[in-house]
Scaffold this motif. Structure first.
Motif, mmCIF file in Angstrom:
data_model
loop_
_atom_site.group_PDB
_atom_site.id
_atom_site.type_symbol
_atom_site.label_atom_id
_atom_site.label_comp_id
_atom_site.label_asym_id
_atom_site.label_seq_id
_atom_site.Cartn_x
_atom_site.Cartn_y
_atom_site.Cartn_z
ATOM 1 N N HIS A 133 3.016 51.366 54.826
ATOM 2 C CA HIS A 133 3.531 51.321 56.417
ATOM 3 C C HIS A 133 5.080 51.716 56.595
ATOM 4 O O HIS A 133 5.830 51.073 55.847
ATOM 5 N N PRO A 134 5.528 52.556 57.173
ATOM 6 C CA PRO A 134 6.969 52.931 57.316
ATOM 7 C C PRO A 134 7.890 51.901 57.672
ATOM 8 O O PRO A 134 8.937 51.775 57.117
ATOM 9 N N CYS A 167 1.494 54.138 68.520
ATOM 10 C CA CYS A 167 1.924 53.316 67.496
ATOM 11 C C CYS A 167 3.060 52.549 68.018
ATOM 12 O O CYS A 167 4.147 53.108 68.671
ATOM 13 N N PHE A 196 5.420 51.484 66.358
ATOM 14 C CA PHE A 196 6.589 51.707 65.615
ATOM 15 C C PHE A 196 7.170 53.035 65.989
ATOM 16 O O PHE A 196 8.216 53.402 65.331
ATOM 17 N N ARG A 197 6.205 53.754 66.668
ATOM 18 C CA ARG A 197 6.675 55.075 66.656
ATOM 19 C C ARG A 197 8.044 55.675 66.956
ATOM 20 O O ARG A 197 8.769 56.411 66.297
ATOM 21 N N CYS A 257 10.195 55.368 63.983
ATOM 22 C CA CYS A 257 9.518 56.068 62.862
ATOM 23 C C CYS A 257 10.013 57.264 62.515
ATOM 24 O O CYS A 257 9.928 58.331 63.251
ATOM 25 N N GLN A 302 8.588 59.400 60.461
ATOM 26 C CA GLN A 302 7.346 60.080 59.976
ATOM 27 C C GLN A 302 6.574 60.436 61.150
ATOM 28 O O GLN A 302 5.468 60.736 60.837
ATOM 29 N N ALA A 303 6.744 60.114 62.372
ATOM 30 C CA ALA A 303 5.838 59.857 63.507
ATOM 31 C C ALA A 303 5.395 61.619 63.640
ATOM 32 O O ALA A 303 5.884 62.391 63.529
ATOM 33 N N MET A 304 3.881 61.505 64.040
ATOM 34 C CA MET A 304 3.435 62.735 64.454
ATOM 35 C C MET A 304 2.773 62.673 65.755
ATOM 36 O O MET A 304 2.785 61.644 66.344
ATOM 37 N N CYS A 351 0.511 60.015 66.623
ATOM 38 C CA CYS A 351 1.100 58.508 66.824
ATOM 39 C C CYS A 351 1.357 58.171 68.263
ATOM 40 O O CYS A 351 1.304 56.999 68.705
ATOM 41 N N PRO A 406 -2.861 53.200 65.924
ATOM 42 C CA PRO A 406 -3.414 53.072 64.636
ATOM 43 C C PRO A 406 -4.129 51.998 64.204
ATOM 44 O O PRO A 406 -3.317 50.914 64.421
ATOM 45 N N CYS A 451 -1.264 52.517 60.202
ATOM 46 C CA CYS A 451 -0.387 53.705 60.221
ATOM 47 C C CYS A 451 -1.408 54.826 60.060
ATOM 48 O O CYS A 451 -2.224 55.084 59.164
ATOM 49 N N TRP A 452 -1.043 55.818 60.862
ATOM 50 C CA TRP A 452 -1.899 57.214 61.033
ATOM 51 C C TRP A 452 -1.637 58.065 59.469
ATOM 52 O O TRP A 452 -2.587 58.926 59.032
ATOM 53 N N LEU A 453 -0.475 57.854 59.124
ATOM 54 C CA LEU A 453 -0.252 58.326 57.828
ATOM 55 C C LEU A 453 -1.166 58.452 56.624
ATOM 56 O O LEU A 453 -1.585 59.160 55.732
#
Ligand SMILES: Nc1ncnc2c1ncn2[C@@H]1O[C@H](COP(=O)(O)OP(=O)(O)OP(=O)(O)O)[C@@H](O)[C@H]1O
Ligand SMILES: Nc1ncnc2c1ncn2[C@@H]1O[C@H](COP(=O)(O)OP(=O)(O)OP(=O)(O)O)[C@@H](O)[C@H]1O
Ligand code: SF4
Ligand SMILES: [Mg+2]
Ligand SMILES: [Mg+2]
Lengths: 308, 328
Positions: free
Chosen positions: B248-249, B286, B288-289, B292, B294-296, B299, B304, B319-321
């Motif tokens: 998780h990031p 999310c 944490f978005r 984060c 690395q958010a997409m 998110c 997630p 986490c979606w990653l």
């Protein structure tokens, strides 16, 4: 002239000598760390400096002025220049005041009536990264780390010249801890803030302190620049302490130097070197009393100093 | 043989406030086996203390349990009688509070308090005092006999913390819950306490739920780690997985922020920029978005789920990653 000069400070409670002569000084803009065994007297040192613990002997000079045993009237104006962050964050905040009141109280105590307290509260909360609506909360509604940050905000309110900080980052996660240390570093650079910081967190010491003193049983046993102490400490207690630091890696192989025996009694202090019974490097010569010796700014109280 | 001792099952807890309900814990699930040491880490204010006070039902008056169960040896602690709960606390389950003053009564001597917690035992007063002195010495307090006559304020911060640990261990609990019990201990004592807890685990099969911000201690002591962020579990797994292969990031950023990694003096220490979301007004997607890197788009769209990544180790992350990884 040093900003703070502590000379041969002694404190006893009844027959128990808690501080057996502590001396050190702090220059303007300097951060000095006090580390050492739990119960060795660190909190007592800074409480005595602030006039909150008794000190039967010795001298504490702030800007050249003697403040040990000074009256509250003489100390009042200095309360603006010397701020304290207490070891117990929740216990040091009065439970009936809101956070907003708590952090702006120093302005009231100093009679600064022209300040807009709501605005100041907002500014101070922002500084320690708490949302402004926290001003309405009561201490019991805060997490441990949030209460710690409220204590920090309160200490910074009057832009003091010297901060006496007792474990200011205990209970903070590493990211909030980083924010707080960056803030203190910044204040030091911008305002020349000096600080005496007590912390058990050796990783913190390495990053904030210019110099450090290591305490054992009410005395300093070693003192030097932080860089030098971490690189080439010479007192066996310091070595044991530094080697005990754990690493954020479950597979780390730690080469620890263990202390022997039990912490000694303050009622009957050990003879000779007071660290002797627990010292992994002690020899028969250590039955004499080591004196404090300073060489190139590195102070040491040991009869058999270690070399690297 | 692993046997589940404590099971937190989909626990959600709010604090009622003037600004609306603060969603302090949301759908928390994890379990603790007999004799296992589990660490909880997470940002200041993420709900760690709320979680343990919920387990023990020692919550602030404005607390509301919304859903979920806390099962200890199969019983749901949230609906047993207050009397049953009281007899569990201090016998099967012991706690070391974050604030030692919550344990110590300021107007009673430490000796008196250590006698009082042995009220269930049939030993004589002299035997109980002897045992109290032994416990003090086991946590490194010199002159224990004399010390028993002193009041809490006559001890140093770290001594109070050690006394709280000693008192929690007196009942030989099956579960010890410790909320940052070593913040006021120097490194050598901290190691001593860690070793003490380890030997309790081995000798008495005592399980420990250990909250700490000191990642070094977590790495050294714990078998498994639960990572919390803003009231939710974002990752959990074996201690080696969490430190060596975080999924998780937030966990990754947290570990990167540890100054223990940085051996040269740094002028600026790493932090996680941004702020924790307002728990009374949760963002979409999310949790944490906003912080984060690395958010997409996904998110923002949805939360997630906490999903198992590795069956064997039980490594879980929210986490979606990880879903992208699994899809590709
Ligand atoms: N009685 C209360 N009423 C309202 N909010 C509260 C109350 N107690 C705690 N909170 C809030 O709930 C959140 C979770 O608090 P908690 O004490 O569980 O955090 P924590 O993870 O233990 O943090 P720390 O590491 O700083 O101790 C925090 O944002 C806190 O401000
Ligand atoms: N008010 C008091 N009355 C009697 N003894 C006291 C009092 N305050 C402190 N002491 C004793 O003085 C000694 C030093 O305590 P102090 O709080 O200064 O230690 P410390 O170095 O800050 O320890 P820690 O790291 O655990 O906080 C301890 O033995 C403590 O019990
Ligand atoms: S789900 Fe998206 S925003 Fe949340 S942690 Fe993973 S990548 Fe970051
Ligand atoms: Mg102290
Ligand atoms: Mg807490």
């Amino acid at each position: 002239m040093s900003l703070l000069q502590v000379q041969d400070l002694k404190t006893s409670y009844g027959k128990v000598n808690v501080l057996a002569g502590v001396s050190f000084q702090v220059e303007p803009g300097e951060t000095y760390a006090l580390v050492g065994e739990s119960g060795s007297g660190k909190t007592t040192v800074i409480r005595a400096i602030a006039g909150l613990a008794p000190a039967q002997h010795g001298s504490v000079k702030f800007n050249g002025m003697e403040i040990r045993g000074a009256s509250e009237r003489k100390l009042r104006p200095l309360r603006k220049d010397i701020a304290m962050m207490f070891q117990d964050p929740v216990g040091s905040l009065s439970p009936r005041l809101t956070v907003g009141r708590l952090i702006t109280e120093p302005y009231k105590i100093q009679g600064m009536k022209d300040r807009d307290l709501n605005l100041e509260a907002k500014r101070l909360l922002e500084m320690v990264n708490l949302p402004s609506h926290f001003a309405d909360r009561f201490p019991y509604q805060l997490s441990g780390g949030q209460a710690r940050r409220v204590g920090v905000a309160r200490a910074l309110a009057l832009e003091p010249k010297l901060i006496l900080a007792d474990e200011p980052t205990a209970g903070l996660d590493v990211s909030v801890q980083g924010e707080l240390l960056n803030l203190l570093n910044d204040l030091r650079e911008r305002l020349g803030l000096a600080m005496v910081i007590i912390t058990h967190n050796l990783n913190v010491v390495r990053h904030v302190a210019d110099r450090m003193g290591i305490m054992y049983l009410g005395r300093l046993v070693e003192e030097g620049t932080t860089e030098e102490i971490f690189r080439a400490s010479r007192h066996p207690y310091t070595r044991c302490l530094l080697s005990a630091n754990s690493e954020p890696d479950p597979d780390a192989r730690l080469e620890r130097i263990a202390l022997k025996g039990e912490p000694p009694s303050l009622l009957t202090r050990p003879h000779g070197c007071e660290f002797r019974e627990r010292c992994p490097f002690a020899h028969s010569g250590c039955e004499r009393v080591p004196v404090w010796e300073v060489e190139n700014g590195h102070g040491l109280r040991c009869l058999a100093p270690l070399t690297s | 043989m692993t046997e589940v001792l404590l099971e937190i099952d989909n626990l959600s807890v709010d604090y009622e406030t003037g600004r609306g309900d603060l969603k302090a814990l949301r759908n928390i699930s994890f379990s603790l086996n007999k004799g296992e040491i589990v660490g909880i880490v997470g940002e200041s204010g993420c709900g760690k203390s709320t979680l343990i006070s919920s387990i023990l039902r020692l919550t602030a008056p404005n607390t509301r349990f919304r859903e979920g169960e806390v099962r200890f040896k199969g019983r749901n602690l949230l609906n047993i009688s207050e009397q049953d709960m009281r007899s569990l606390r201090g016998s099967d389950i012991s706690i070391v509070f974050q604030d030692p003053m919550q344990t110590h009564n300021p107007v009673l001597t430490i000796g008196r308090q250590m006698l009082d917690i042995q009220h269930r035992s049939s030993a004589t007063k002299a035997e109980k005092l002897h045992r109290a002195a032994e416990m003090l010495s086991a946590v490194g307090i010199p002159d224990p006999q004399a010390r028993l006559k002193q009041f809490p304020h006559e001890f140093s911060g770290g001594m109070r913390q050690r006394i709280a640990i000693a008192m929690a261990l007196m009942s030989e609990p099956d579960l010890l819950i410790a909320d940052e019990p070593t913040t006021a201990l120097d490194a050598t004592l901290e190691v001593q306490i860690i070793e003490h807890l380890r030997s309790l685990q081995q000798d008495m099969n005592c399980a420990v739920l250990f909250i700490s911000h000191h990642l070094g201690v977590i790495a050294e002591l714990c078998d498994r780690v639960v990572v919390m962020y803003a009231g939710a579990v974002v990752e959990s797994g074996d201690v080696r997985e969490i430190f060596g292969n975080p999924k998780h990031p937030y966990t990754r950023r947290l570990i990167d922020c540890d100054p223990g990694h940085i051996k040269e003096r740094a002028r600026v220490l790493p932090t996680i920029p941004g702020e924790v979301p307002d728990l009374a007004n949760l963002p979409k997607g999310c949790i944490f978005r906003e912080r984060c890197d690395q958010a997409m788009p996904r998110c923002t769209a949805s939360v997630p789920p906490l999903q198992t990544i590795a069956e064997i180790t039980g490594h879980r992350a929210a986490c979606w990653l990880n879903h992208e990884e699994m899809a590709s």
